[in-house]
Design an enzyme around this catalytic site. Structure first.
Site: not given
Length: 284
Positions: A174, A178, A259, A262
């Site tokens: 992940d 931000k 995957t 990607e």
């Protein structure tokens, strides 16, 4: 239960958010029938994604053998996990996934391919791995305490005798886009010492991301760590890098398959960066 004090217990910063956890009937039936073949059930800690600090984990017993070990953090739907396990039946492949539907999808894929050398733990990898491998960082939540513990083993911990891994994979974690959320990124100084504690000397930590500023952070983290050497220092320089002369990125590892994560990054026009660093065995 943790002993109560005059100040609140330090809350662990998590590198993930839990999305919906409901499964369809197909997956519920699959987990009931095939889950025990692949899922390692460990006592829970303070929340649903934590492993109890005193959980016993015998790696050799769980796989039924000794062998080369790869650990994947966040396997998603298990594409990389199962592909590698199928191509390398002599390897043991351990995955940690906090998202329940992701665990179900990994089980489905492994069962469909008749894979026997994969095991999955449903847990927060950053919290669980120090416990599973008996590190001094086990049970610690404050980043400064985890960093101070580094990769050192706790000889008194029953899991300290587990074999170390040959490879650790952190592929497309992940990105926490931000800036105020960057502290949640798993590849960080806090996790670098833990990563080194999981690997044998000479073991490899492989990473990939499609977010430029995360790639810079990954490179900066591992090159600043005393526990890793970057054999690609200065290579594959990127003009978009704030320090373009530094490079430090690796060619795509032939063992990393394409995957859906990607593919989405490429479709969005983002650059894929790979890193490959070697654990140098230093403990302090």
């Amino acid at each position: 239960m943790p002993e109560k004090s005059g100040r609140p217990e330090f809350a662990r910063i998590k590198s993930f958010t839990l999305r919906g956890s409901r499964l369809g009937d197909k997956y519920e039936t699959l987990l009931a029938e095939r889950g025990p073949e692949f899922i390692i059930d460990l006592p829970a800690g303070h929340d649903a994604t934590a492993v109890a600090a005193d959980a016993r984990f015998d790696l050799v017993r769980e796989f039924g053998r000794s062998g080369h070990l790869a650990i994947e953090i966040g396997p998603g739907s298990g594409e990389q996990l199962v592909s590698f396990a199928a191509a390398h039946p002599d390897w043991n492949v351990l995955a940690l996934e906090a998202w329940h539907p992701g665990v179900a999808r990994c089980v489905a894929r492994a069962a469909r391919e008749n894979i026997t050398n994969v095991r999955i733990i449903e847990a927060d990898a950053a919290q669980a791995l120090p416990i599973l491998f008996g590190l001094e960082a086990a049970g610690k939540n404050a980043p400064e305490e985890i960093i101070a513990a580094g990769p050192r083993l706790n000889p008194a911990h029953p899991n300290a005798e587990n074999p170390r891994a040959d490879m650790l994979w952190t592929f497309f974690p992940d990105p926490w886009r931000k800036a105020r959320h960057h502290k949640r990124r798993i590849v960080s100084p806090t996790f670098a010492g833990v990563a080194a504690g999981l690997l044998r000397q000479g073991g490899t930590w492989r990473m990939a991301t499609d977010w430029d500023d995360y790639a810079w952070q990954m490179r900066n983290t591992v090159e600043a760590s005393p526990y890793f050497d970057n054999p690609h220092a200065g290579n594959l320089q990127d003009p978009a890098d704030p320090e373009p002369e530094r490079g430090g990125y690796a060619p795509r590892w032939e063992g990393r398959i394409m995957t859906r994560f990607e593919e989405r990054g490429i479709e969005a026009g983002r650059t894929i960066h790979d890193l490959e660093v070697i654990c140098n065995g230093q403990s302090s």
